[in-house]
Design a protein around this motif. Structure first.
Motif, mmCIF file in Angstrom:
data_model
loop_
_atom_site.group_PDB
_atom_site.id
_atom_site.type_symbol
_atom_site.label_atom_id
_atom_site.label_comp_id
_atom_site.label_asym_id
_atom_site.label_seq_id
_atom_site.Cartn_x
_atom_site.Cartn_y
_atom_site.Cartn_z
ATOM 1 N N GLY A 85 0.781 -1.231 0.000
ATOM 2 C CA GLY A 85 0.000 0.000 0.000
ATOM 3 C C GLY A 85 0.805 1.268 0.000
ATOM 4 N N CYS A 86 2.139 1.167 0.127
ATOM 5 C CA CYS A 86 3.007 2.353 0.162
ATOM 6 C C CYS A 86 3.350 2.818 -1.256
ATOM 7 C CB CYS A 86 4.296 2.047 0.910
ATOM 8 S SG CYS A 86 4.089 1.725 2.676
ATOM 9 N N HIS A 87 3.610 4.112 -1.374
ATOM 10 C CA HIS A 87 4.040 4.681 -2.641
ATOM 11 C C HIS A 87 5.564 4.834 -2.659
ATOM 12 C CE1 HIS A 87 -0.241 5.780 -2.705
ATOM 13 N NE2 HIS A 87 -0.103 5.816 -4.024
ATOM 14 N N PHE A 88 6.134 4.568 -3.827
ATOM 15 C CA PHE A 88 7.582 4.689 -4.016
ATOM 16 C C PHE A 88 7.871 5.685 -5.128
ATOM 17 C CE2 PHE A 88 7.980 1.431 -1.069
ATOM 18 C CZ PHE A 88 9.309 1.025 -0.895
ATOM 19 N N ALA A 89 8.980 6.432 -4.963
ATOM 20 C CA ALA A 89 9.412 7.416 -5.952
ATOM 21 C C ALA A 89 10.868 7.161 -6.327
ATOM 22 C CB ALA A 89 9.251 8.823 -5.390
ATOM 23 N N ASP A 90 11.253 7.576 -7.511
ATOM 24 C CA ASP A 90 12.623 7.406 -7.985
ATOM 25 C C ASP A 90 13.517 8.508 -7.405
ATOM 26 O OD1 ASP A 90 14.986 6.962 -9.342
ATOM 27 O OD2 ASP A 90 14.254 7.788 -11.241
ATOM 28 N N ALA A 91 14.440 8.115 -6.520
ATOM 29 C CA ALA A 91 15.323 9.084 -5.868
ATOM 30 C C ALA A 91 16.321 9.705 -6.838
ATOM 31 C CB ALA A 91 16.074 8.409 -4.725
ATOM 32 N N MET A 92 16.539 9.084 -7.993
ATOM 33 C CA MET A 92 17.466 9.637 -8.977
ATOM 34 C C MET A 92 16.811 10.710 -9.838
ATOM 35 S SD MET A 92 20.172 8.043 -8.141
ATOM 36 C CE MET A 92 21.292 8.558 -9.440
ATOM 37 N N GLY A 93 15.474 10.776 -9.808
ATOM 38 C CA GLY A 93 14.759 11.796 -10.562
ATOM 39 C C GLY A 93 14.597 11.489 -12.037
ATOM 40 N N ASN A 94 14.840 10.234 -12.432
ATOM 41 C CA ASN A 94 14.716 9.868 -13.844
ATOM 42 C C ASN A 94 13.310 9.399 -14.208
ATOM 43 O OD1 ASN A 94 17.454 10.404 -14.415
ATOM 44 N ND2 ASN A 94 18.050 8.412 -13.595
ATOM 45 N N ALA A 95 12.646 8.690 -13.290
ATOM 46 C CA ALA A 95 11.288 8.203 -13.539
ATOM 47 C C ALA A 95 10.278 9.244 -13.053
ATOM 48 C CB ALA A 95 11.064 6.867 -12.824
ATOM 49 N N LYS A 96 9.328 9.587 -13.881
ATOM 50 C CA LYS A 96 8.430 10.710 -13.594
ATOM 51 C C LYS A 96 7.302 10.341 -12.638
ATOM 52 C CE LYS A 96 5.574 14.163 -15.986
ATOM 53 N NZ LYS A 96 5.092 14.649 -17.302
ATOM 54 N N TYR A 97 6.755 9.142 -12.770
ATOM 55 C CA TYR A 97 5.556 8.778 -12.016
ATOM 56 C C TYR A 97 5.889 7.852 -10.851
ATOM 57 C CZ TYR A 97 3.409 10.598 -16.249
ATOM 58 O OH TYR A 97 3.045 11.411 -17.297
ATOM 59 N N ASN A 98 5.196 8.060 -9.730
ATOM 60 C CA ASN A 98 5.358 7.195 -8.570
ATOM 61 C C ASN A 98 4.592 5.886 -8.781
ATOM 62 O OD1 ASN A 98 6.776 9.300 -7.462
ATOM 63 N ND2 ASN A 98 5.038 10.069 -6.258
ATOM 64 N N ILE A 99 4.917 4.876 -7.981
ATOM 65 C CA ILE A 99 4.220 3.594 -8.075
ATOM 66 C C ILE A 99 3.738 3.178 -6.692
ATOM 67 C CG2 ILE A 99 5.667 2.878 -10.017
ATOM 68 C CD1 ILE A 99 7.017 0.925 -8.034
ATOM 69 N N LYS A 100 2.815 2.218 -6.656
ATOM 70 C CA LYS A 100 2.249 1.731 -5.407
ATOM 71 C C LYS A 100 2.558 0.241 -5.267
ATOM 72 C CE LYS A 100 -2.088 1.597 -2.766
ATOM 73 N NZ LYS A 100 -3.541 1.935 -2.787
ATOM 74 N N ILE A 101 2.976 -0.167 -4.075
ATOM 75 C CA ILE A 101 3.277 -1.572 -3.790
ATOM 76 C C ILE A 101 1.969 -2.309 -3.522
ATOM 77 C CG2 ILE A 101 4.629 -3.150 -2.371
ATOM 78 C CD1 ILE A 101 6.250 -1.087 -4.023
ATOM 79 N N ASP A 102 1.813 -3.498 -4.116
ATOM 80 C CA ASP A 102 0.552 -4.226 -3.954
ATOM 81 C C ASP A 102 0.511 -4.965 -2.622
ATOM 82 O OD1 ASP A 102 1.888 -6.667 -4.185
ATOM 83 O OD2 ASP A 102 1.437 -6.907 -6.322
ATOM 84 N N GLU A 103 -0.593 -5.640 -2.369
ATOM 85 C CA GLU A 103 -0.809 -6.274 -1.057
ATOM 86 C C GLU A 103 0.152 -7.423 -0.779
ATOM 87 O OE1 GLU A 103 -4.483 -8.657 -0.816
ATOM 88 O OE2 GLU A 103 -4.798 -8.080 -2.923
ATOM 89 N N TRP A 104 0.783 -7.967 -1.820
ATOM 90 C CA TRP A 104 1.732 -9.070 -1.646
ATOM 91 C C TRP A 104 3.187 -8.582 -1.535
ATOM 92 C CZ3 TRP A 104 -2.132 -9.259 -5.462
ATOM 93 C CH2 TRP A 104 -3.202 -10.089 -5.155
ATOM 94 N N GLY A 105 3.377 -7.265 -1.576
ATOM 95 C CA GLY A 105 4.721 -6.707 -1.433
ATOM 96 C C GLY A 105 5.474 -6.547 -2.739
ATOM 97 N N TYR A 106 4.754 -6.610 -3.867
ATOM 98 C CA TYR A 106 5.380 -6.449 -5.178
ATOM 99 C C TYR A 106 5.088 -5.063 -5.752
ATOM 100 C CZ TYR A 106 6.523 -11.424 -5.612
ATOM 101 O OH TYR A 106 7.049 -12.672 -5.440
ATOM 102 N N GLY A 107 6.010 -4.611 -6.606
ATOM 103 C CA GLY A 107 5.793 -3.360 -7.321
ATOM 104 C C GLY A 107 6.266 -3.491 -8.753
ATOM 105 N N ASP A 108 5.669 -2.725 -9.649
ATOM 106 C CA ASP A 108 6.095 -2.681 -11.049
ATOM 107 C C ASP A 108 7.018 -1.478 -11.213
ATOM 108 O OD1 ASP A 108 4.571 -4.929 -11.874
ATOM 109 O OD2 ASP A 108 2.765 -3.670 -11.891
ATOM 110 N N PHE A 109 8.313 -1.719 -11.012
ATOM 111 C CA PHE A 109 9.318 -0.659 -11.008
ATOM 112 C C PHE A 109 9.855 -0.467 -12.421
ATOM 113 C CE2 PHE A 109 9.437 -2.773 -6.851
ATOM 114 C CZ PHE A 109 9.249 -1.697 -5.998
ATOM 115 N N TYR A 110 9.862 0.770 -12.876
ATOM 116 C CA TYR A 110 10.291 1.002 -14.254
ATOM 117 C C TYR A 110 11.519 1.914 -14.321
ATOM 118 C CZ TYR A 110 7.880 5.585 -14.095
ATOM 119 O OH TYR A 110 7.489 6.864 -13.784
ATOM 120 N N VAL A 111 12.144 1.896 -15.490
ATOM 121 C CA VAL A 111 13.324 2.718 -15.737
ATOM 122 C C VAL A 111 13.271 3.227 -17.169
ATOM 123 C CG1 VAL A 111 14.755 0.761 -16.498
ATOM 124 C CG2 VAL A 111 15.864 2.815 -15.545
#
Length: 481
Positions: free
Chosen positions: A440-466
């Motif tokens: 349920g937490c939101h993650f952001a790219d600390a390097m500033g390269n990815a524009k949109y934030n993502i949300k971690i699903d209920e199983w602890g997975y996220g679709d992280f992009y680059v």
């Protein structure tokens, strides 16, 4: 609270000879602490044959740390002895360890020459003799008249050297081995390197190097060493030397060796022969990073750790991207291209394994080669290593163009944990597990390269992009980064 260990090599080959480095180190100690640097590798502090212009790798007098008027200067290239010790004290005050550069293979700038019998060898095939024994004039007499016996009255003569590269009698360059001397049978190559090469089969050489090492360690309160060019060194001597140094100092000293070879098996053999007393720089990883940077996206990223020391022996691997030997124009010129530097440093700094070393030339730039500073990117990555790169690691190194991994974080480091995605070509998305605690937490790219934030699903997975040819480091958005 413990933080990840991070070493910085605080010099590059083309620094100006303005005798200011030690004062700069002292002034930078507090900043290095803030960055998360836990150890600093400093350049050779002793007088070289070129005096105040010498890098220190052409050793003249190892007891002269910028104290005596020798070779036309009191100061070394980096400053005077008092400034060196003040810099070390400033680093120690910030709980930063100091590793000294130990150059042991050669001596340069002799005070006199001697007539000796020697055999000449082929410079291109150093095990091939090209003549019978003959008398030559050899620059092998070191008496250090400027120091006048202070700290040590030991002097060097021809019996202490296994080879030279200059025949004074004939005024010609000639690679020669002294009669009665022997190539070091426990070195991995013909032990002669350059100039007047010390013979570590000679007991006086071994004893003097050990005595000097004990003096140097105590005099400057050292915490460890970088050992120069172990490819030409007696591995069993350094095993025993390191044990003796620890016993003498009463400290858990650290040593990392410079062993420039692409074959990880040779590195492993050296570590085993030293009973694990010495770590080695991960040269195979450096070459992988270099090759990837030159491949224009054609390198298979899933094989980036193949054949590396960090994969085979992570506890003894010092990982690095570049150093003073790989920088442009140097002996092992194999510079990692600038576009790939952020990705390369993410591979070195943000993973569980290896002891990373950051290069001064990357952090501050190399003006002589028109190489710009990577300070902006490195500051971000070093902060991420200091604050986020903890906990269980999950690898997704499974694609030729897009790889990633996650760290779950731990309780000792609040809000730690991260996800890394790297691309050397087309961008992409990696579905990766980072832990159910982030559901349920939101993650952001600390390097500033990815524009949109993502949300971690209920199983602890996220679709992280680059994005294309970039690195994204995803962290918990609520931690304010």
């Amino acid at each position: 609270m413990d933080i990840n260990g991070t070493m910085m090599q605080y010099f590059e080959s083309k620094l100006k000879a303005d005798h200011s480095l030690w004062n700069t180190v002292k002034a930078d100690a507090a900043k290095l602490k803030t960055l998360g640097v836990t150890a600093v590798w400093l350049p050779p502090a002793y007088k070289g044959a070129g005096g105040g212009d010498d890098s220190g790798y052409n050793v003249y007098d190892a007891y002269d740390l910028g104290e005596f008027n020798q070779k036309g200067s009191v100061a070394t290239k980096y400053g005077k002895k008092a400034e060196y010790i003040a810099a070390i004290k400033a680093l120690h005050a910030k709980e930063i360890n100091v590793y000294a550069d130990m150059v042991f293979n050669n001596r340069v700038g002799a005070d006199g020459f001697e007539s000796v019998t020697s055999e000449e060898f082929n410079e291109k095939s150093r095990n091939q003799m090209v003549g019978e024994g003959k008398k030559i004039g050899a620059w092998t007499r070191f008496t250090f008249p400027g120091r006048k016996g202070k700290y040590s009255d030991f002097t060097w003569n021809w019996t202490h050297f296994g080879g030279i590269d200059w025949d004074t009698d004939r005024a010609k360059q000639a690679l020669s081995e002294q009669s009665g001397g022997a190539s070091d049978k426990d070195a991995d190559k013909f032990d002669y390197l350059m100039t007047a090469g010390l013979d570590f089969d000679n007991i006086e050489v071994r004893e003097e190097f050990t005595n000097w090492s004990k003096w140097y360690t105590k005099e400057c309160d050292l915490d460890g060493y970088r050992l120069d060019d172990l490819l030409h060194a007696n591995k069993y001597f350094f095993r025993d030397w390191m044990k003796a140094m620890k016993a003498e100092s009463g400290k858990e000293l650290f040593a990392v060796g410079d062993y420039w070879h692409w074959d990880v098996n040779q590195l492993q053999d050296y570590i085993r022969a030293c009973d694990g007393e010495i770590s080695l720089f991960d040269v195979p990883l450096h070459f992988n990073l270099h090759n990837c940077s030159k491949a224009n996206g054609a390198y298979d990223l899933s094989k980036i750790f193949d054949g590396t020391l960090v994969a085979a022996n992570p506890l003894k691997a010092v990982t690095f991207v570049d150093n003073h030997e790989s920088q442009p124009g140097q002996l092992y010129d194999s510079w990692v291209d600038d576009w790939f530097k952020p990705m390369a440093y993410a591979l070195v700094l943000l993973r569980r394994d290896g002891y990373p070393c950051i290069f001064y030339g990357d952090y501050k730039g190399i003006p002589s080669s028109k190489i710009k500073s990577k300070k902006k990117e490195l500051d971000k990555l070093m902060k991420l290593r200091r604050e986020n790169a903890y906990g269980l690691q999950h690898d997704y190194i499974d694609d030729p163009n897009c790889i990633g991994w996650t760290r779950e974080g731990d309780e000792e480091h609040p809000d730690s944990g991260l996800a890394v995605v790297i691309s050397d070509g087309t961008g992409g998305t990696k579905r990766m597990y980072i832990g159910k605690k982030f559901a349920g937490c939101h993650f952001a790219d600390a390097m500033g390269n990815a524009k949109y934030n993502i949300k971690i699903d209920e199983w602890g997975y996220g679709d992280f992009y680059v994005n294309r040819g970039a690195v994204a480091v995803w962290v918990h958005k609520e931690n304010g980064k």
